[in-house]
Design an enzyme around this catalytic site. Structure first.
Site, PDB file in Angstrom:
ATOM      1  N   HIS A  57       0.857  -1.192   0.000  1.00 53.37           N
ATOM      2  CA  HIS A  57       0.000   0.000   0.000  1.00 53.37           C
ATOM      3  C   HIS A  57       0.889   1.237   0.000  1.00 53.37           C
ATOM      4  O   HIS A  57       2.100   1.145   0.136  1.00 53.37           O
ATOM      5  CB  HIS A  57      -0.993  -0.015   1.160  1.00 53.37           C
ATOM      6  CG  HIS A  57      -0.389   0.068   2.539  1.00 53.37           C
ATOM      7  ND1 HIS A  57       0.479  -0.885   3.037  1.00 53.37           N
ATOM      8  CD2 HIS A  57      -0.529   0.995   3.525  1.00 53.37           C
ATOM      9  CE1 HIS A  57       0.834  -0.548   4.269  1.00 53.37           C
ATOM     10  NE2 HIS A  57       0.248   0.587   4.584  1.00 53.37           N
ATOM     11  N   HIS A  59       1.465   3.864   1.945  1.00 53.24           N
ATOM     12  CA  HIS A  59       2.050   4.588   3.087  1.00 53.24           C
ATOM     13  C   HIS A  59       3.571   4.646   2.995  1.00 53.24           C
ATOM     14  O   HIS A  59       4.227   3.688   2.592  1.00 53.24           O
ATOM     15  CB  HIS A  59       1.618   3.940   4.412  1.00 53.24           C
ATOM     16  CG  HIS A  59       0.218   4.300   4.809  1.00 53.24           C
ATOM     17  ND1 HIS A  59      -0.514   3.560   5.715  1.00 53.24           N
ATOM     18  CD2 HIS A  59      -0.584   5.329   4.432  1.00 53.24           C
ATOM     19  CE1 HIS A  59      -1.708   4.125   5.875  1.00 53.24           C
ATOM     20  NE2 HIS A  59      -1.781   5.189   5.107  1.00 53.24           N
ATOM     21  N   ASP A  61       5.980   4.467   5.053  1.00 50.54           N
ATOM     22  CA  ASP A  61       6.869   3.507   5.732  1.00 50.54           C
ATOM     23  C   ASP A  61       6.976   2.190   4.961  1.00 50.54           C
ATOM     24  O   ASP A  61       7.759   1.311   5.334  1.00 50.54           O
ATOM     25  CB  ASP A  61       6.439   3.275   7.198  1.00 50.54           C
ATOM     26  CG  ASP A  61       5.046   2.688   7.328  1.00 50.54           C
ATOM     27  OD1 ASP A  61       4.117   3.216   6.683  1.00 50.54           O
ATOM     28  OD2 ASP A  61       4.876   1.702   8.074  1.00 50.54           O
ATOM     29  N   HIS A  62       6.213   2.082   3.862  1.00 51.87           N
ATOM     30  CA  HIS A  62       6.283   0.899   2.998  1.00 51.87           C
ATOM     31  C   HIS A  62       6.865   1.220   1.623  1.00 51.87           C
ATOM     32  O   HIS A  62       7.181   0.310   0.859  1.00 51.87           O
ATOM     33  CB  HIS A  62       4.880   0.294   2.832  1.00 51.87           C
ATOM     34  CG  HIS A  62       4.278  -0.113   4.137  1.00 51.87           C
ATOM     35  ND1 HIS A  62       4.168  -1.427   4.533  1.00 51.87           N
ATOM     36  CD2 HIS A  62       3.800   0.636   5.170  1.00 51.87           C
ATOM     37  CE1 HIS A  62       3.645  -1.478   5.752  1.00 51.87           C
ATOM     38  NE2 HIS A  62       3.410  -0.241   6.157  1.00 51.87           N
ATOM     39  N   HIS A 115      -7.557  -0.421   5.895  1.00 46.41           N
ATOM     40  CA  HIS A 115      -6.472   0.440   6.402  1.00 46.41           C
ATOM     41  C   HIS A 115      -6.225   1.547   5.379  1.00 46.41           C
ATOM     42  O   HIS A 115      -6.210   2.730   5.707  1.00 46.41           O
ATOM     43  CB  HIS A 115      -5.231  -0.425   6.621  1.00 46.41           C
ATOM     44  CG  HIS A 115      -3.989   0.307   7.014  1.00 46.41           C
ATOM     45  ND1 HIS A 115      -3.790   0.807   8.273  1.00 46.41           N
ATOM     46  CD2 HIS A 115      -2.872   0.599   6.317  1.00 46.41           C
ATOM     47  CE1 HIS A 115      -2.601   1.388   8.324  1.00 46.41           C
ATOM     48  NE2 HIS A 115      -2.017   1.281   7.146  1.00 46.41           N
ATOM     49  N   ASP A 134      -0.392  -4.084   6.267  1.00 47.18           N
ATOM     50  CA  ASP A 134      -0.977  -3.498   7.476  1.00 47.18           C
ATOM     51  C   ASP A 134      -2.454  -3.879   7.599  1.00 47.18           C
ATOM     52  O   ASP A 134      -3.242  -3.141   8.198  1.00 47.18           O
ATOM     53  CB  ASP A 134      -0.845  -1.965   7.454  1.00 47.18           C
ATOM     54  CG  ASP A 134       0.582  -1.497   7.703  1.00 47.18           C
ATOM     55  OD1 ASP A 134       1.476  -2.341   7.888  1.00 47.18           O
ATOM     56  OD2 ASP A 134       0.786  -0.261   7.717  1.00 47.18           O
ATOM     57  N   HIS A 172       4.478  -4.951  10.858  1.00 45.06           N
ATOM     58  CA  HIS A 172       4.890  -4.198  12.050  1.00 45.06           C
ATOM     59  C   HIS A 172       5.013  -5.092  13.276  1.00 45.06           C
ATOM     60  O   HIS A 172       4.256  -6.052  13.425  1.00 45.06           O
ATOM     61  CB  HIS A 172       3.875  -3.087  12.374  1.00 45.06           C
ATOM     62  CG  HIS A 172       3.877  -1.961  11.391  1.00 45.06           C
ATOM     63  ND1 HIS A 172       4.714  -0.874  11.511  1.00 45.06           N
ATOM     64  CD2 HIS A 172       3.152  -1.752  10.268  1.00 45.06           C
ATOM     65  CE1 HIS A 172       4.499  -0.032  10.507  1.00 45.06           C
ATOM     66  NE2 HIS A 172       3.555  -0.548   9.727  1.00 45.06           N
TER      67      HIS A 172
HETATM   68 FE    FE Z   1       2.751   0.539   8.008  1.00 44.31          FE
HETATM   69 ZN    ZN Z   2       0.116   1.537   6.578  1.00 39.84          ZN
END
Ligand code: FE
Ligand code: ZN
Length: 256
Positions: A57, A59, A61-62, A115, A134, A172
């Site tokens: 996805h 975001h 942090d990915h 999410h 996530d 995570h």
């Molecule tokens: Fe994440």
């Molecule tokens: Zn995420």
């Protein structure tokens, strides 16, 4: 087919990246790419050559390291379609129901919005593994940022339907906090109590609690157990729909 190999590593404050390697063809996939240097260190450590990057996805942090990692390795970036920052570098867009050749296996793409609306999970039936991003965590599930609770429940239901011996790689290390919360929803579940004790022990030693088996999640993760009579009784929701019970559990977690 030789069994694939998996290498999980931590990056950022609590993210996990994974490399998946087919020893027969040498093909190697990175699941997400939030931090190019962490992924490159994992490639050096394994000696594997990256061929695929599979984004779950958009975001940051990915996705933050995806261009740098692809430029450095020549890997092809697969992922969801969209107009957010993280989508810009996707070379081959995927959607739920797509099938993708990887080494000697096939990756099945499962859309699990909730999410985020673009969330894709990657399932390999022969390898009995699913990368849930996530969406599904060890003892938890992702916060609902873009979808709604009914959508997230529908997405989790697709994962519940996978074979119980599927290994779940999520993105995570949130398991200790998830365990503390799970005990407030399902306090008399002996399997949950035992699992929480083992999570606390692992975390005290700095060990990861990811991946887990879907069978463990089905027995202990309250977000997958909306149908459970004891949880429903505890929440005073004996006659509610599964989706409404899930929504109540999710909203309690948001305020935990
Ligand atoms: Fe994440
Ligand atoms: Zn995420």
């Amino acid at each position: 087919m030789k069994p694939f190999r998996f290498h999980q590593f931590a990056y950022g404050s609590d993210n996990y990246g994974v490399l998946m390697h087919d020893p027969e063809t040498g093909q190697t996939a990175a699941i997400d790419a939030g931090d190019a240097s962490a992924y490159q260190a994992a490639l050096v450590e394994t000696g594997w050559q990256l061929s695929h990057i599979l984004l779950t996805h958009h975001h940051w942090d990915h996705t933050d390291g995806v261009k740098e990692l692809a430029d450095a390795t020549g890997a092809t970036i697969y992922g969801p379609k969209g107009d957010k920052d993280g989508h810009a570098h996707v070379a081959k867009t995927l959607q739920g129901g797509d099938r993708l050749d990887f080494g000697a296996a096939t990756i099945e793409v499962i859309a699990t919005p909730g999410h985020t609306l673009d969330m894709l999970n990657y399932y390999l039936s022969e390898q009995k593994v699913c990368f849930t991003g996530d969406t599904l965590f060890s003892l938890g599930c992702g916060r609902i940022f873009e979808g709604d609770a009914a959508m997230m429940w529908d997405s989790l239901s697709k994962l519940i339907a996978l074979p119980a011996d599927t290994t779940i790689y999520s993105s995570h290390e949130y398991t200790q906090a998830n365990a503390n919360f799970a005990l407030t929803i399902d306090p008399d579940n002996a399997a949950l109590i035992a699992r929480c004790a083992s999570v606390t022990e692992k975390r005290a030693k700095g060990q990861p609690t990811v991946p887990s088996l879907l069978s463990e999640e089905l027995a202990t993760n309250p977000f997958l157990r909306a149908y459970d009579a004891a949880i429903r009784a505890h929440l005073n929701m004996a006659d509610a729909s599964d989706s409404d019970v899930f929504a109540e559990i999710r909203s309690r977690k948001d305020n935990f």
